[in-house]
Design a protein around this motif. Structure first.
Motif, mmCIF file in Angstrom:
data_model
loop_
_atom_site.group_PDB
_atom_site.id
_atom_site.type_symbol
_atom_site.label_atom_id
_atom_site.label_comp_id
_atom_site.label_asym_id
_atom_site.label_seq_id
_atom_site.Cartn_x
_atom_site.Cartn_y
_atom_site.Cartn_z
ATOM 1 N N TRP A 11 8.504 0.355 -7.272
ATOM 2 C CA TRP A 11 8.066 -0.525 -8.349
ATOM 3 C C TRP A 11 9.118 -0.583 -9.456
ATOM 4 O O TRP A 11 9.381 -1.642 -10.029
ATOM 5 N N THR A 63 6.541 -6.547 1.653
ATOM 6 C CA THR A 63 6.313 -5.193 1.177
ATOM 7 C C THR A 63 7.611 -4.614 0.643
ATOM 8 O O THR A 63 8.605 -4.576 1.353
ATOM 9 N N ARG A 97 0.835 -1.195 0.000
ATOM 10 C CA ARG A 97 0.000 0.000 0.000
ATOM 11 C C ARG A 97 0.876 1.254 0.000
ATOM 12 O O ARG A 97 1.847 1.344 0.732
ATOM 13 N N ARG A 98 0.491 2.172 -0.826
ATOM 14 C CA ARG A 98 1.166 3.471 -0.895
ATOM 15 C C ARG A 98 2.664 3.345 -1.165
ATOM 16 O O ARG A 98 3.471 4.123 -0.672
ATOM 17 N N ALA A 99 3.023 2.331 -1.927
ATOM 18 C CA ALA A 99 4.429 2.187 -2.315
ATOM 19 C C ALA A 99 4.755 3.215 -3.390
ATOM 20 O O ALA A 99 4.006 3.358 -4.366
ATOM 21 N N PRO A 100 5.853 3.957 -3.249
ATOM 22 C CA PRO A 100 6.205 4.954 -4.270
ATOM 23 C C PRO A 100 6.550 4.288 -5.591
ATOM 24 O O PRO A 100 6.918 3.107 -5.651
#
Length: 340
Positions: A192, A339, A185-188
């Motif tokens: 990625w 994560t 969640r809310r990974a910049p």
């Protein structure tokens, strides 16, 4: 009564489905592993079914053991030299992961593999100890049935043992990671991009390490990057990928394994695979423990700062841990390492 009976039938049907799925996965991965066989069409340097069996027992419990037995029987019934040998090999392939599971449960193994003790338990109990059963039973059955040439017991045993152990070290962590995988969640976007870059570099290193120039050592900087940045979620798939490239090259006697006899190829290959698996497991566990410790220190510092501020203002009432701190503690202790 009707409702209870319906529930029992539902549970039984679910158990049968799990057993059938496990048997199919065992059989399919075994056929894939046998494509790289080195001894008597049924002994391979990487045996994925052993890793699948241990992971299935850890995730679903010992009730799925018939799926392991069924898959092992279907694989060996067309390979074994005689029916008694097939039954003995099937028994060994079933008992080995059950032994590994029992030993891991005995020492309090956690599936997250975020502690150094869990990594060491999987290495020394799940792989090195448990797989002694399958290799010893299987090789003895082949020898007694006349399926081995004179003097072939120990070479066959060594390939069988290291293949089963490597399957546990490389395949089981990947399956445990996949079972707990969640989209971050809310990974910049940069994370990625880094994950995609790691994937591309892994494929490139796989081809380079099996080229004519011996570049097997390139796998280790890759594993350091994966473990440091992504913990087990990155290190385990990378380790499996680079080892698979090496196994294919060794089976075909190409790249760094060209021009060597079977013994030399096996020693080099299994030393490489063992080093890759140990590096991935141990380093990712150490990094995970470091991150958990840092979170605990940050939480303790925050609580001490709050207590100091209350004392300075004259409020001497005991301060309960904040909800945010409790949530942080729970995330730290239940983290799966998936994560990015």
């Amino acid at each position: 009564m009707a409702v209870a009976r319906h529930e029992r039938l539902g549970r039984a049907g679910s158990a049968v489905l799990e057993i059938c799925v496990l048997a199919a996965l065992y059989y399919g991965s075994a056929r894939a592993g046998l494509l790289q066989q080195l001894v008597r069409r049924q002994v391979t340097p990487l045996w994925p079914p052993s890793g699948i069996a241990v992971a299935a027992l850890l995730l679903r419990g010992p009730r799925v053991w018939p799926g392991i037995a069924l898959g092992a029987f279907l694989v060996n019934v067309s390979l074994g030299p005689s029916p008694p040998a097939v039954l003995a090999i099937t028994a060994g392939n079933t008992l080995a992961p059950l032994c590994s599971y029992a030993l891991l449960r005995r020492v309090g193994f956690r599936r997250e593999l975020d502690r150094l003790r869990d990594a060491l338990a999987l290495i020394f109990l799940g792989a090195f100890t448990g797989m002694l059963i399958s290799s010893t039973t299987g090789t003895s059955a082949l020898a007694l049935a006349g399926g081995l040439r004179p003097g072939g017991f120990w070479p066959t045993w060594s390939v069988w043992y290291t293949g089963d152990a490597t399957g546990v070290l490389l395949v089981t962590p990947v399956l445990l990671v996949l079972s707990a995988a969640r989209l971050p969640r809310r990974a910049p976007a940069s994370r990625w991009v880094e994950a995609l870059l790691l994937l591309a570099v892994t494929i490139g290193v796989g081809f380079l390490e099996t080229s004519e120039v011996p570049l097997l050592f390139l796998a280790f900087p890759l594993l350091l990057w994966a473990a440091y940045r992504f913990q087990l979620a990155g290190a385990a798939p990378c380790a499996l990928a680079v080892s698979t490239f090496a196994v294919v090259a060794a089976a075909r006697r190409t790249g760094p394994f060209a021009g060597h006899d079977l013994l030399t190829c096996m020693v080099s290959l299994q030393a490489f695979n063992g080093s890759v698996a140990l590096t991935a497991l141990l380093l990712s566990a150490v990094v995970s423990e470091r991150d958990d410790t840092q979170r605990e220190i940050a939480l303790a510092c925050g609580q001490l700062a709050g207590m100091a501020a209350r004392i300075a203002t004259g409020d001497r009432r005991p301060e309960l841990p904040s909800q945010e701190g409790e949530n942080t503690r729970k995330r730290g202790t239940g983290r799966t390492g998936t994560t990015p």
